[in-house]
Design a protein around this motif. Structure first.
Motif, mmCIF file in Angstrom:
data_model
loop_
_atom_site.group_PDB
_atom_site.id
_atom_site.type_symbol
_atom_site.label_atom_id
_atom_site.label_comp_id
_atom_site.label_asym_id
_atom_site.label_seq_id
_atom_site.Cartn_x
_atom_site.Cartn_y
_atom_site.Cartn_z
ATOM 1 N N PHE A 40 55.958 35.898 40.365
ATOM 2 C CA PHE A 40 54.872 36.531 41.113
ATOM 3 C C PHE A 40 55.342 37.087 42.456
ATOM 4 N N SER A 43 53.358 40.095 43.749
ATOM 5 C CA SER A 43 51.897 40.035 43.748
ATOM 6 C C SER A 43 51.311 40.706 44.985
ATOM 7 N N GLN A 89 40.329 31.350 40.432
ATOM 8 C CA GLN A 89 41.594 32.081 40.485
ATOM 9 C C GLN A 89 41.408 33.550 40.851
ATOM 10 N N LEU A 94 44.351 36.234 40.011
ATOM 11 C CA LEU A 94 45.037 35.613 38.870
ATOM 12 C C LEU A 94 44.055 35.083 37.824
ATOM 13 N N LEU A 97 45.087 34.415 34.325
ATOM 14 C CA LEU A 97 46.087 33.367 34.125
ATOM 15 C C LEU A 97 45.459 32.006 33.855
#
Length: 341
Positions: A40, A43, A89, A94, A97
């Motif tokens: 990540f 990100s 999240q 995310l 995920l």
């Protein structure tokens, strides 16, 4: 691996659940790059503080924390999934995920618990899949000027919990723990999702633990329920245990644990904070102090499962485990059958 049904152990002794995950993670003084890892690194969102992500980017740290709690004497360890829903999240971008985070966290805890059970079969260890309250409430408006507004609805919350349950179950948890309940409607969505998941997949339900949070001296949850109302609202799920955690230290939680022990038809659990936070937001109560309070509850016959929440460490759990080792668990009440019409 095969282990005794946890219900049989609860009939024999008081079980110990672990302490705070966040408190232990803070000791590592992790920086943004640690949270991101290689995967990540690019990100667009800040990821520092997303402790659940560490099950993917720093799994050795989560495994190490689990081991410390098991070495301290915990019978049950919680997965690193307190913010494991897509709802929570989303703050980090995310949300896609969620399943992977829960599967990874459950798999780490499963491996460590099995290692300890193999090492000492006479002391089996269990993994509780932790379902936190999410960062949104279905009962309370976030807009003081619009009391009827809701930032999220029941169906959305249930859908997020359904996904989380799938990851936890596939990762190998023994129990499911709906914890830190401040809004019972959110908890009801979790219960609905859990029941639906097992029904849809034609699997036997895992034992369910439910733990609410009394937020202040009023003896109510954040959404305004009394302890009795909270218990009445969720007992239909027929949980393995109902209890309290977070918000309060053991001294402040004491009257509520006493009250719960007198009404609950199932097992009771209690894992308080290490006292109340100081001016710096830190917790000063020593392991000896926390354990002394919990020992009194056990001597009174109020509890079946005990442990620690915010501010507690493996040292707290070690003292708690030692303090209740030779004390009898709270006996389940004998419930009289209702009169038939």
């Amino acid at each position: 691996m095969e282990k005794p049904d946890i219900r049989s152990l609860l009939a024999q002794r008081i079980l110990v659940i672990d302490g705070a995950m966040g408190t232990m993670i803070q000791r590592y003084r992790l920086q943004e790059a640690d949270y991101r890892g290689e995967r990540f690194a690019g990100s667009a969102h800040d990821l520092k503080g997303n402790n659940d992500l560490l099950s993917i980017t720093q799994p050795h740290i989560i495994e190490e924390i689990h081991r410390q709690y098991l070495e301290a004497g915990a019978d049950i360890i919680e997965t690193n999934t307190f913010n494991g829903t897509s709802i929570s999240q989303a703050d980090y971008g995310l949300q896609a995920l969620a399943y992977e985070l829960n599967f990874a966290s459950a798999s780490i805890a499963r491996k460590v618990a099995d290692d300890f059970t193999i090492r000492n079969p006479g002391h089996p260890r269990y993994v509780a899949g932790a379902l936190g309250p999410t960062n949104k409430t279905a009962s309370i408006s976030p807009d003081v000027n619009n009391p009827g507004f809701r930032s999220i609805g029941f169906d959305e919350v249930a859908e997020a919990y359904y996904e989380q349950v799938g990851g936890l179950v596939d990762g190998g948890v023994d129990l499911l723990l709906v914890e830190t309940v401040f809004d019972t409607l959110n908890a009801k969505a979790a219960i609905f999702a859990i029941k639906k998941y097992f029904r849809d997949n034609r699997r036997e339900e895992l034992p369910l633990m439910i733990s609410g949070t009394i937020t202040d001296a009023s003896g109510r949850t954040l959404s305004g329920q009394t302890l009795e109302a909270f218990y009445t609202s969720v007992q239909h799920a027929r949980p393995l245990s109902i209890g309290l955690n977070c918000a309060l230290g053991a001294e402040q939680m004491r009257p509520h644990i006493k009250e719960l022990s007198q009404m609950a038809e199932c097992h009771t659990s209690a894992y308080p904070n290490a006292g109340l936070p100081n001016a710096m937001g830190e917790y000063d109560e020593t392991p000896e102090q926390t354990a002394a309070h919990i020992q009194q509850w056990a001597e009174e016959g109020w509890v079946n499962i005990v442990g620690g929440c915010c501010g507690t460490t493996p040292d707290h759990i070690a003292y708690i485990a030692k303090s209740v080792k030779d004390l009898k668990p709270r006996p389940l009440p004998v419930v009289e059958a209702g009169l038939e019409n």
